[in-house]
Every structure is written in structure tokens, then in C-alpha cells.
Scaffold this motif. Structure first.
Motif, PDB file in Angstrom:
ATOM      1  N   UNK A   1     -10.777  20.949  75.989  1.00  0.00           N
ATOM      2  CA  UNK A   1     -11.114  22.363  76.085  1.00  0.00           C
ATOM      3  C   UNK A   1     -10.440  23.200  75.006  1.00  0.00           C
ATOM      4  N   UNK A   2      -9.317  22.758  74.501  1.00  0.00           N
ATOM      5  CA  UNK A   2      -8.601  23.533  73.491  1.00  0.00           C
ATOM      6  C   UNK A   2      -8.957  23.119  72.064  1.00  0.00           C
ATOM      7  N   UNK A   3      -9.884  22.185  71.908  1.00  0.00           N
ATOM      8  CA  UNK A   3     -10.293  21.755  70.571  1.00  0.00           C
ATOM      9  C   UNK A   3     -10.906  22.891  69.768  1.00  0.00           C
ATOM     10  N   UNK A   4     -10.879  22.769  68.461  1.00  0.00           N
ATOM     11  CA  UNK A   4     -11.372  23.844  67.592  1.00  0.00           C
ATOM     12  C   UNK A   4     -12.819  23.651  67.153  1.00  0.00           C
ATOM     13  N   UNK A   5     -13.454  22.549  67.573  1.00  0.00           N
ATOM     14  CA  UNK A   5     -14.814  22.274  67.118  1.00  0.00           C
ATOM     15  C   UNK A   5     -15.877  23.114  67.817  1.00  0.00           C
ATOM     16  N   UNK A   6     -15.590  23.638  68.995  1.00  0.00           N
ATOM     17  CA  UNK A   6     -16.500  24.511  69.727  1.00  0.00           C
ATOM     18  C   UNK A   6     -15.716  25.689  70.282  1.00  0.00           C
ATOM     19  N   UNK A   7     -16.389  26.807  70.424  1.00  0.00           N
ATOM     20  CA  UNK A   7     -15.746  27.959  71.051  1.00  0.00           C
ATOM     21  C   UNK A   7     -15.658  27.730  72.559  1.00  0.00           C
ATOM     22  N   UNK A   8     -14.771  28.463  73.208  1.00  0.00           N
ATOM     23  CA  UNK A   8     -14.654  28.370  74.668  1.00  0.00           C
ATOM     24  C   UNK A   8     -15.966  28.789  75.319  1.00  0.00           C
ATOM     25  N   UNK A   9     -16.640  29.776  74.753  1.00  0.00           N
ATOM     26  CA  UNK A   9     -17.926  30.231  75.276  1.00  0.00           C
ATOM     27  C   UNK A   9     -18.954  29.096  75.236  1.00  0.00           C
ATOM     28  N   UNK A  10     -19.042  28.430  74.090  1.00  0.00           N
ATOM     29  CA  UNK A  10     -19.984  27.313  73.962  1.00  0.00           C
ATOM     30  C   UNK A  10     -19.627  26.177  74.915  1.00  0.00           C
ATOM     31  N   UNK A  11     -18.353  25.877  75.032  1.00  0.00           N
ATOM     32  CA  UNK A  11     -17.926  24.815  75.957  1.00  0.00           C
ATOM     33  C   UNK A  11     -18.328  25.158  77.394  1.00  0.00           C
ATOM     34  N   UNK A  12     -18.157  26.424  77.761  1.00  0.00           N
ATOM     35  CA  UNK A  12     -18.539  26.841  79.109  1.00  0.00           C
ATOM     36  C   UNK A  12     -20.040  26.696  79.334  1.00  0.00           C
ATOM     37  N   UNK A  13     -20.836  27.118  78.364  1.00  0.00           N
ATOM     38  CA  UNK A  13     -22.289  27.005  78.505  1.00  0.00           C
ATOM     39  C   UNK A  13     -22.710  25.544  78.625  1.00  0.00           C
ATOM     40  N   UNK A  14     -22.134  24.688  77.809  1.00  0.00           N
ATOM     41  CA  UNK A  14     -22.440  23.257  77.856  1.00  0.00           C
ATOM     42  C   UNK A  14     -22.014  22.671  79.202  1.00  0.00           C
ATOM     43  N   UNK A  15     -20.843  23.045  79.668  1.00  0.00           N
ATOM     44  CA  UNK A  15     -20.332  22.517  80.937  1.00  0.00           C
ATOM     45  C   UNK A  15     -21.206  22.955  82.098  1.00  0.00           C
ATOM     46  N   UNK A  16     -21.556  24.232  82.146  1.00  0.00           N
ATOM     47  CA  UNK A  16     -22.427  24.729  83.211  1.00  0.00           C
ATOM     48  C   UNK A  16     -23.765  23.997  83.176  1.00  0.00           C
ATOM     49  N   UNK A  17     -24.339  23.836  82.000  1.00  0.00           N
ATOM     50  CA  UNK A  17     -25.617  23.130  81.880  1.00  0.00           C
ATOM     51  C   UNK A  17     -25.498  21.679  82.334  1.00  0.00           C
ATOM     52  N   UNK A  18     -24.415  21.031  81.961  1.00  0.00           N
ATOM     53  CA  UNK A  18     -24.200  19.644  82.386  1.00  0.00           C
ATOM     54  C   UNK A  18     -24.049  19.517  83.889  1.00  0.00           C
ATOM     55  N   UNK A  19     -23.304  20.432  84.485  1.00  0.00           N
ATOM     56  CA  UNK A  19     -23.113  20.387  85.937  1.00  0.00           C
ATOM     57  C   UNK A  19     -24.426  20.636  86.676  1.00  0.00           C
ATOM     58  N   UNK A  20     -25.205  21.585  86.192  1.00  0.00           N
ATOM     59  CA  UNK A  20     -26.505  21.850  86.811  1.00  0.00           C
ATOM     60  C   UNK A  20     -27.413  20.641  86.657  1.00  0.00           C
ATOM     61  N   UNK A  21     -27.457  20.078  85.470  1.00  0.00           N
ATOM     62  CA  UNK A  21     -28.351  18.944  85.189  1.00  0.00           C
ATOM     63  C   UNK A  21     -28.034  17.717  86.017  1.00  0.00           C
ATOM     64  N   UNK A  22     -26.777  17.544  86.358  1.00  0.00           N
ATOM     65  CA  UNK A  22     -26.387  16.376  87.156  1.00  0.00           C
ATOM     66  C   UNK A  22     -26.293  16.687  88.642  1.00  0.00           C
ATOM     67  N   UNK A  23     -26.553  17.938  89.005  1.00  0.00           N
ATOM     68  CA  UNK A  23     -26.482  18.323  90.412  1.00  0.00           C
ATOM     69  C   UNK A  23     -25.067  18.398  90.951  1.00  0.00           C
ATOM     70  N   UNK A  24     -24.111  18.614  90.080  1.00  0.00           N
ATOM     71  CA  UNK A  24     -22.693  18.641  90.461  1.00  0.00           C
ATOM     72  C   UNK A  24     -22.268  20.041  90.863  1.00  0.00           C
ATOM     73  N   UNK A  25     -22.849  20.543  91.937  1.00  0.00           N
ATOM     74  CA  UNK A  25     -22.602  21.929  92.321  1.00  0.00           C
ATOM     75  C   UNK A  25     -21.204  22.174  92.879  1.00  0.00           C
ATOM     76  N   UNK A  26     -20.510  21.137  93.315  1.00  0.00           N
ATOM     77  CA  UNK A  26     -19.154  21.335  93.830  1.00  0.00           C
ATOM     78  C   UNK A  26     -18.224  21.881  92.746  1.00  0.00           C
ATOM     79  N   UNK A  27     -18.426  21.480  91.518  1.00  0.00           N
ATOM     80  CA  UNK A  27     -17.610  21.949  90.401  1.00  0.00           C
ATOM     81  C   UNK A  27     -18.166  23.222  89.763  1.00  0.00           C
ATOM     82  N   UNK A  28     -19.406  23.572  90.103  1.00  0.00           N
ATOM     83  CA  UNK A  28     -20.105  24.659  89.428  1.00  0.00           C
ATOM     84  C   UNK A  28     -19.471  26.024  89.659  1.00  0.00           C
ATOM     85  N   UNK A  29     -19.012  26.303  90.854  1.00  0.00           N
ATOM     86  CA  UNK A  29     -18.451  27.632  91.140  1.00  0.00           C
ATOM     87  C   UNK A  29     -17.280  27.949  90.202  1.00  0.00           C
ATOM     88  N   UNK A  30     -16.361  27.010  90.066  1.00  0.00           N
ATOM     89  CA  UNK A  30     -15.229  27.231  89.163  1.00  0.00           C
ATOM     90  C   UNK A  30     -15.714  27.496  87.744  1.00  0.00           C
TER      91      UNK A  30
END
Length: 108
Positions: free
Chosen positions: A34-63
Motif C-alpha cells: 500500500x505504501x509503494x510509489x508505483x500507484x497512488x493511494x486513490x488508484x490502489x483503493x479503486x483497484x481494491x474495491x473493484x477486486x473485492x466486488x468482482x470476487x464477492x468479498x463483501x466482508x472486506x468491502x466496508x473497510x
């Protein structure tokens, strides 16, 4: 701020039963990745949210929806992401994500 440095982080949540996984979560995932410099925190969040939705991992989605807002994503962008993914990840996954999003996005 990495999740591991917040109250309720992985070490506090499950460090007693899975100390290695808790450590990897805090040190590697929320530290190095998460602290890497290759992506912004905003981009990481968007990717993470999309990944969680795509895999149906709603337990982690709220956070991660909350974190996405902290990292600059608007509620409209998050709902737009869920709507877009309905056609790529599946309607039921998007509807489940909306249930979580309604709770998170209307709480504040």
C-alpha cells in the motif's frame, strides 16, 4: 496510514490465532504494497474495491469503501464502479456490494 497502525488492525483482530498472517497483512500488504510509489493511494483503493466486488468479498468491502473515501474517491465514483462492475463481475455481486455501500456511504 496502513491498516495495521489503526485500532482494530490485523494484529489486534486476529494476531492471537494467526500471528504470521496478521504480520504479513500489516507489514507487507498495508506496509510495502500500500505504501509503494508505483500507484497512488486513490488508484490502489479503486483497484481494491473493484477486486473485492468482482470476487464477492463483501466482508472486506466496508473497510475498503471507507478507505477509498479517505483516499479521495467520491461516493458517486464508488457507486459508478459498482454499477460498471455489474456488467463485468455479475449482477448479484454488484447488488451485494450496493448493500454494503448503502451502509457505509450513508453512515456519514
Amino acid at each position: 496510514m496502513p491498516e495495521g497502525n489503526q485500532p482494530g488492525g490485523p494484529r489486534e483482530q486476529f494476531g492471537d490465532i494467526a500471528p504470521a498472517l496478521a504480520g504479513y497483512s500489516e507489514d507487507v500488504l498495508f506496509g510495502q504494497v500500500w505504501e509503494g510509489s508505483d500507484l497512488s493511494a486513490r488508484d490502489r483503493s479503486l483497484i481494491t474495491v473493484a477486486g473485492l466486488i468482482s470476487t464477492g468479498s463483501t466482508e472486506q468491502l466496508a473497510f475498503h469503501l471507507g478507505r477509498a473515501r479517505e483516499n479521495g474517491l467520491s461516493d458517486e465514483e464508488l457507486i459508478g464502479t459498482i454499477t460498471h462492475l455489474a456488467f463485468y463481475a455479475g449482477w448479484p455481486k454488484a447488488m451485494s456490494a450496493l448493500t454494503v455501500a448503502r451502509t457505509v456511504l450513508t453512515a456519514n
